[in-house]
Design an enzyme around this catalytic site. Structure first.
Site, mmCIF file in Angstrom:
data_model
loop_
_atom_site.group_PDB
_atom_site.id
_atom_site.type_symbol
_atom_site.label_atom_id
_atom_site.label_comp_id
_atom_site.label_asym_id
_atom_site.label_seq_id
_atom_site.Cartn_x
_atom_site.Cartn_y
_atom_site.Cartn_z
ATOM 1 N N ASP A 208 0.859 -1.187 -0.038
ATOM 2 C CA ASP A 208 0.000 0.066 0.035
ATOM 3 C C ASP A 208 0.884 1.177 -0.112
ATOM 4 O OD1 ASP A 208 1.084 -0.253 2.619
ATOM 5 O OD2 ASP A 208 -1.135 -0.506 3.376
ATOM 6 N N ASN B 297 -7.921 -1.761 14.163
ATOM 7 C CA ASN B 297 -9.275 -2.086 13.621
ATOM 8 C C ASN B 297 -9.375 -3.343 12.974
ATOM 9 O OD1 ASN B 297 -8.106 -1.085 11.414
ATOM 10 N ND2 ASN B 297 -9.490 0.418 11.024
ATOM 11 N N HIS C 204 -7.611 -3.925 10.234
ATOM 12 C CA HIS C 204 -7.185 -3.793 8.603
ATOM 13 C C HIS C 204 -5.950 -4.828 8.404
ATOM 14 C CE1 HIS C 204 -4.593 0.117 9.426
ATOM 15 N NE2 HIS C 204 -3.995 -0.846 9.418
HETATM 16 P P1 PGA Z 1 2.166 -1.148 12.735
HETATM 17 O O1 PGA Z 1 0.895 -1.218 11.623
HETATM 18 O O2 PGA Z 1 2.993 -2.378 12.338
HETATM 19 O O3 PGA Z 1 2.795 0.041 12.736
HETATM 20 O O4 PGA Z 1 1.689 -1.627 13.993
HETATM 21 C C1 PGA Z 1 0.232 -2.223 11.026
HETATM 22 C C2 PGA Z 1 -0.758 -1.873 10.189
HETATM 23 O O5 PGA Z 1 -1.363 -0.830 10.603
HETATM 24 O O6 PGA Z 1 -1.160 -2.556 9.390
#
Ligand code: PGA
Length: 245
Positions: A67, A136, A138
């Site tokens: 992404d 959440n 995702h």
């Molecule tokens: P993080 O993000 O590794 O910074 O916790 C993961 C994500 O939001 O997919």
């Protein structure tokens, strides 16, 4: 979906690094989907170490972004392609054009999403997709409500994602509201998936992903239907799993 629970964040990274290096040694031309986020940094550090010890080469791999924020220049430290280059690819022998980016500054972001999806299809998909998980639920920027048949597309970020990512920006107002993300169907096409989660703030999302119903409300729960998905979590992120409580 396989679930591996280890004690610490370091062990999560070690376990993931050993799976990535196994794949690359067995299959030197493997294509790998790269994720960003704090969770991936330990893995990228270990892969760099293994490369420096001469134990693996990434010279023949192809890499695909998961992404990217819209409107952030590739030179910005907040650009996801900048992160994977500066944390990983620039330190190993990855070929100069081996990273297939999502250009968040493209004039036509819909066309950019379709271009990327086509390149991924032409390459035959990825052998391994790295993932984190949002608080959440995702994966990539597939926020709750994302359709299971979604492909790479423009997405609007949820408020909790904006709040989670705000520390990387000088103020929450600067966090982009829009991004391009591989879709859930795109991710599910990967031949294998390696999702890492660390820390207690991920415990609820991890429990919903593994023990809950497959539901749009927890996009990561779709991975229950992928026979090659492995979830590696530390004990804090595993603390609400049915098998642990
Ligand atoms: P993080 O993000 O590794 O910074 O916790 C993961 C994500 O939001 O997919």
């Amino acid at each position: 979906m396989d679930v591996v629970v280890v004690e610490s964040a370091e062990e999560v990274a070690r376990e993931a690094a050993s799976r990535v290096t196994d794949l690359v040694r067995r299959h030197p031309t493997a294509s790998i989907g790269l994720a960003t986020g704090g969770t991936q940094l330990g893995l990228y550090r270990l892969l760099t170490d293994v490369y420096r010890r001469g134990q693996v080469s990434f010279a023949d791999n192809q890499f695909f972004m998961l992404d990217e924020y819209a409107g952030i220049l590739p030179t910005s430290t907040n650009s996801f392609q900048h992160v994977v280059r500066s944390e990983f690819l620039n330190h190993v022998d990855a070929a100069p054009r081996s990273l297939h980016v999502l250009d968040g500054t493209a004039h036509d972001l819909h066309a950019e999403a379709q271009r990327f999806e086509q390149i991924l299809r032409d390459a035959g998909g990825v052998d391994m997709q790295l993932l984190g998980i949002g608080t959440n639920g995702h994966v990539g920027f597939n926020e709750p409500g994302s359709p299971p048949n979604s492909r790479t597309r423009l997405v609007r970020l949820h408020d909790d994602t904006i709040a989670s990512n705000a520390p990387y920006f000088s103020s929450p107002a600067e966090v982009p509201r829009v991004a391009i993300s591989q879709g859930l169907e795109t991710i599910m096409k990967a031949r294998s998936i390696l999702l890492m989660a660390i820390g207690a703030r991920k415990a609820k999302a991890v429990a919903e992903m593994i023990d809950g119903e497959i539901t749009l409300e927890c996009p990561a729960s779709i991975l229950q239907g992928h026979s090659g998905a492995t979830v590696i979590v530390d004990s804090a992120a595993a603390s609400l799993l049915a098998s642990r409580v």
